[in-house]
Design a protein around this motif. Structure first.
Motif, PDB file in Angstrom:
ATOM      1  N   MET A   1      -0.514  32.713  40.278  1.00  0.00           N
ATOM      2  CA  MET A   1       0.327  33.730  39.608  1.00  0.00           C
ATOM      3  C   MET A   1       1.800  33.352  39.743  1.00  0.00           C
ATOM      4  N   ARG A   2       2.538  33.448  38.632  1.00  0.00           N
ATOM      5  CA  ARG A   2       3.967  33.104  38.681  1.00  0.00           C
ATOM      6  C   ARG A   2       4.741  34.261  39.312  1.00  0.00           C
ATOM      7  N   PHE A   3       5.761  33.927  40.074  1.00  0.00           N
ATOM      8  CA  PHE A   3       6.506  35.000  40.740  1.00  0.00           C
ATOM      9  C   PHE A   3       7.982  34.662  40.926  1.00  0.00           C
ATOM     10  N   SER A   4       8.786  35.737  41.024  1.00  0.00           N
ATOM     11  CA  SER A   4      10.188  35.625  41.423  1.00  0.00           C
ATOM     12  C   SER A   4      10.305  36.267  42.791  1.00  0.00           C
ATOM     13  N   ALA A   5      11.445  36.056  43.435  1.00  0.00           N
ATOM     14  CA  ALA A   5      11.633  36.656  44.759  1.00  0.00           C
ATOM     15  C   ALA A   5      12.976  37.351  44.849  1.00  0.00           C
ATOM     16  N   VAL A   6      12.990  38.420  45.632  1.00  0.00           N
ATOM     17  CA  VAL A   6      14.238  39.113  45.974  1.00  0.00           C
ATOM     18  C   VAL A   6      14.365  39.012  47.489  1.00  0.00           C
ATOM     19  N   ILE A   7      15.475  38.473  47.956  1.00  0.00           N
ATOM     20  CA  ILE A   7      15.694  38.404  49.406  1.00  0.00           C
ATOM     21  C   ILE A   7      16.865  39.316  49.730  1.00  0.00           C
ATOM     22  N   VAL A   8      16.602  40.341  50.553  1.00  0.00           N
ATOM     23  CA  VAL A   8      17.695  41.271  50.873  1.00  0.00           C
ATOM     24  C   VAL A   8      18.449  40.779  52.104  1.00  0.00           C
ATOM     25  N   ALA A   9      19.760  40.621  51.911  1.00  0.00           N
ATOM     26  CA  ALA A   9      20.618  40.061  52.966  1.00  0.00           C
ATOM     27  C   ALA A   9      21.952  40.796  52.982  1.00  0.00           C
ATOM     28  N   ALA A  10      21.902  42.098  52.681  1.00  0.00           N
ATOM     29  CA  ALA A  10      23.165  42.847  52.565  1.00  0.00           C
ATOM     30  C   ALA A  10      23.384  43.788  53.742  1.00  0.00           C
ATOM     31  N   GLY A  11      22.633  43.604  54.818  1.00  0.00           N
ATOM     32  CA  GLY A  11      22.825  44.445  55.997  1.00  0.00           C
ATOM     33  C   GLY A  11      23.956  43.915  56.868  1.00  0.00           C
ATOM     34  N   SER A  12      24.314  44.698  57.893  1.00  0.00           N
ATOM     35  CA  SER A  12      25.401  44.269  58.790  1.00  0.00           C
ATOM     36  C   SER A  12      24.852  43.729  60.110  1.00  0.00           C
ATOM     37  N   GLY A  13      23.548  43.859  60.330  1.00  0.00           N
ATOM     38  CA  GLY A  13      22.950  43.307  61.553  1.00  0.00           C
ATOM     39  C   GLY A  13      23.496  43.945  62.810  1.00  0.00           C
ATOM     40  N   SER A  14      23.712  45.268  62.777  1.00  0.00           N
ATOM     41  CA  SER A  14      24.392  45.918  63.905  1.00  0.00           C
ATOM     42  C   SER A  14      23.607  45.793  65.216  1.00  0.00           C
ATOM     43  N   ARG A  15      22.274  45.819  65.157  1.00  0.00           N
ATOM     44  CA  ARG A  15      21.496  45.758  66.406  1.00  0.00           C
ATOM     45  C   ARG A  15      21.474  44.362  67.020  1.00  0.00           C
ATOM     46  N   ALA A  16      21.815  43.341  66.225  1.00  0.00           N
ATOM     47  CA  ALA A  16      21.765  41.964  66.749  1.00  0.00           C
ATOM     48  C   ALA A  16      22.988  41.637  67.606  1.00  0.00           C
ATOM     49  N   GLY A  17      23.991  42.517  67.551  1.00  0.00           N
ATOM     50  CA  GLY A  17      25.082  42.440  68.507  1.00  0.00           C
ATOM     51  C   GLY A  17      26.042  41.278  68.358  1.00  0.00           C
ATOM     52  N   ALA A  18      26.093  40.617  67.211  1.00  0.00           N
ATOM     53  CA  ALA A  18      27.081  39.544  67.016  1.00  0.00           C
ATOM     54  C   ALA A  18      28.030  39.959  65.900  1.00  0.00           C
ATOM     55  N   GLU A  19      29.193  39.343  65.893  1.00  0.00           N
ATOM     56  CA  GLU A  19      30.170  39.699  64.854  1.00  0.00           C
ATOM     57  C   GLU A  19      29.664  39.288  63.465  1.00  0.00           C
ATOM     58  N   THR A  20      29.086  38.082  63.399  1.00  0.00           N
ATOM     59  CA  THR A  20      28.546  37.589  62.124  1.00  0.00           C
ATOM     60  C   THR A  20      27.170  38.221  61.889  1.00  0.00           C
ATOM     61  N   PRO A  21      26.942  38.843  60.712  1.00  0.00           N
ATOM     62  CA  PRO A  21      25.613  39.407  60.440  1.00  0.00           C
ATOM     63  C   PRO A  21      24.526  38.335  60.604  1.00  0.00           C
ATOM     64  N   LYS A  22      23.376  38.765  61.124  1.00  0.00           N
ATOM     65  CA  LYS A  22      22.350  37.803  61.557  1.00  0.00           C
ATOM     66  C   LYS A  22      21.917  36.833  60.468  1.00  0.00           C
ATOM     67  N   GLN A  23      21.918  37.273  59.201  1.00  0.00           N
ATOM     68  CA  GLN A  23      21.416  36.397  58.137  1.00  0.00           C
ATOM     69  C   GLN A  23      22.272  35.152  57.930  1.00  0.00           C
ATOM     70  N   TRP A  24      23.538  35.192  58.395  1.00  0.00           N
ATOM     71  CA  TRP A  24      24.437  34.032  58.201  1.00  0.00           C
ATOM     72  C   TRP A  24      24.537  33.180  59.459  1.00  0.00           C
ATOM     73  N   ARG A  25      23.932  33.629  60.547  1.00  0.00           N
ATOM     74  CA  ARG A  25      24.042  32.857  61.789  1.00  0.00           C
ATOM     75  C   ARG A  25      23.199  31.591  61.740  1.00  0.00           C
ATOM     76  N   ASP A  26      23.569  30.632  62.592  1.00  0.00           N
ATOM     77  CA  ASP A  26      22.827  29.378  62.624  1.00  0.00           C
ATOM     78  C   ASP A  26      21.514  29.548  63.388  1.00  0.00           C
ATOM     79  N   LEU A  27      20.440  28.997  62.832  1.00  0.00           N
ATOM     80  CA  LEU A  27      19.156  28.980  63.523  1.00  0.00           C
ATOM     81  C   LEU A  27      18.596  27.566  63.417  1.00  0.00           C
ATOM     82  N   ALA A  28      18.533  26.885  64.536  1.00  0.00           N
ATOM     83  CA  ALA A  28      18.012  25.505  64.582  1.00  0.00           C
ATOM     84  C   ALA A  28      18.630  24.631  63.489  1.00  0.00           C
ATOM     85  N   GLY A  29      19.938  24.752  63.326  1.00  0.00           N
ATOM     86  CA  GLY A  29      20.644  23.799  62.461  1.00  0.00           C
ATOM     87  C   GLY A  29      20.953  24.252  61.054  1.00  0.00           C
TER      88      GLY A  29
END
Ligand code: CTP
Ligand code: MG
Length: 379
Positions: A1-29
């Motif tokens: 089945m053909r599909f498109s995707a929506v990735i939501v990345a508009a949160g502030s990541g307040s519980r992750a406790g860093a200044e940069t929202p978690k979606q923009w942080r580095d993970l393994a490079g």
């Protein structure tokens, strides 16, 4: 089945406790969000709408640099507001996958399970049975809650787009769904459960990051390809090797610029991703490649890796010839390859050897090149 995707990345990541929202942080490079985008591209998403806060647009563009088939949409005040904006960008698709940017380790296998389940339902979600005993705090007392029949819902969640759009249209404005399946459930649609996976964990708290760093290795696989090419010398005043022109008392004969180094390397990359060889992509019988710069072939192979959600880890080329002497040009060759492949210099190696006067290279009838490429692909 053909599909498109929506990735939501508009949160502030307040519980992750860093200044940069978690979606923009580095993970393994690489940025957290890039993991999901690469994996969903590799799983066959026709297009991806990444939903971001307006002030994060430049950050998002940098995080996804070089990847195909994505666009940005504006975030909303809540997660479901962000989803609604992303859905507008998915218009026209049969199926849509909605995914949290904060869950980096989605794989093609998760997607395949969801799409299969979607053949017989309006929605499908990965879910894990609750394994811990559940406690509810009531005032200063705690009670034990039965966990039978309880599931933890993860993302990506898959939907028939028409069904999800009508369900969202019917959702009451004064309340907020905690996931998208809830919207289909309320509208009376069927939501199927597919196997959840601890790898689909959501980065939420600071301690989730070290855990995700350790899981990162399990979500990628290294693949290796090798390439070999040889060209005959003819009358001329220089040879192209690894994208650099070297003065010589001969040239290399070939349909394109006869750059054996680039040809071997292109084949190595194609080999690593199971995409045949250079002749399949650029037939030597096709006049448009006559005299072509072999840069085009190499960059094409790199784009194929990226389109499958992978990335090059390193490349290593060995040139086999008596003359021209390669050593004075090695650094320039490495630099040119690093530039073409968008790799740091220490991931690009060019070496040379003679054959001690033996064989066609020894007799200077021509020269040869061997190459190895390592790519990291989603599992
Ligand atoms: N999200 C979104 N728009 C919002 C809120 C959340 O796109 N207005 C996205 C987040 O970026 C995340 C996903 O929804 O990828 C799941 O939400 P959550 O884990 O709650 O992320 P945040 O809201 O960013 O974090 P927190 O609740 O700790 O502030
Ligand atoms: Mg939140």
């Amino acid at each position: 089945m053909r599909f498109s995707a929506v990735i939501v990345a508009a949160g502030s990541g307040s519980r992750a406790g860093a200044e940069t929202p978690k979606q923009w942080r580095d993970l393994a490079g690489k940025p957290v969000v890039r993991w999901s985008v690469e994996a969903l591209l590799g799983a066959g998403a026709e297009k991806i709408a990444l939903v971001v806060r307006p002030e994060d647009r430049a950050t998002a563009e940098a995080a996804l640099a070089g990847l195909p088939r994505w666009s940005l949409a504006d975030g909303g005040a809540t997660r479901s507001g962000s989803v609604r904006n992303g859905l507008a960008a998915a218009a026209g698709a049969e199926a849509v996958l909605i995914h949290d940017a904060a869950r980096p380790f989605v794989t093609a296998a998760h997607v395949a399970n969801l799409l299969k389940a979607l053949e017989t339902s309006e929605g499908a979600i990965p879910a894990l049975p609750v394994s811990d005993t559940l406690k509810r705090q009531v005032g200063d007392r705690i009670e034990t809650t039965p966990r039978d029949g309880l599931w933890r819902a993860q993302t990506p969640q898959a939907f028939r787009l028409d069904a999800l759009n009508s369900a969202y249209a019917a959702w009451p404005g004064d309340s907020e769904p905690t996931d998208d399946a809830a919207v289909i459930e309320r509208a009376g649609g069927r939501v199927a459960l597919t196997p959840g996976d601890p790898l689909l964990m959501k980065l939420t708290y600071p301690e989730d990051f070290p855990m995700a760093e350790r899981l990162a290795g399990a979500a990628r696989i290294a693949r290796i390809g090798m390439g070999l090419d040889a060209h005959r010398f003819g009358d001329g005043d220089g040879v192209w090797l690894c994208g650099v022109k070297i003065a010589h008392d001969k040239c290399l004969i070939g349909h394109s610029d006869a750059d054996a180094g680039l040809h071997a390397l292109t084949d190595a990359i194609l080999g690593a991703i199971g995409e045949g060889d250079i002749g399949d992509h650029f037939p030597p019988t096709d006049p448009q490649w006559k005299g072509a710069s072999s840069d085009i072939f190499l960059v094409h192979a790199l784009k194929l890796v990226q389109a499958k959600g992978g990335r090059l880890a390193n490349v290593d080329v060995t040139l086999v010839c008596e003359r021209p002497k390669i050593k004075p040009h090695r650094q320039a060759m490495r630099q040119r390859l690093a530039e073409l492949l968008d790799l740091p210099l220490d991931r690009v190696s060019v070496k040379a050897t003679t054959t001690e006067g033996m064989g066609f290279a020894g007799r200077e009838e021509g020269l040869a090149a061997q190459a190895v490429a390592c790519v990291e692909m989603p599992v």
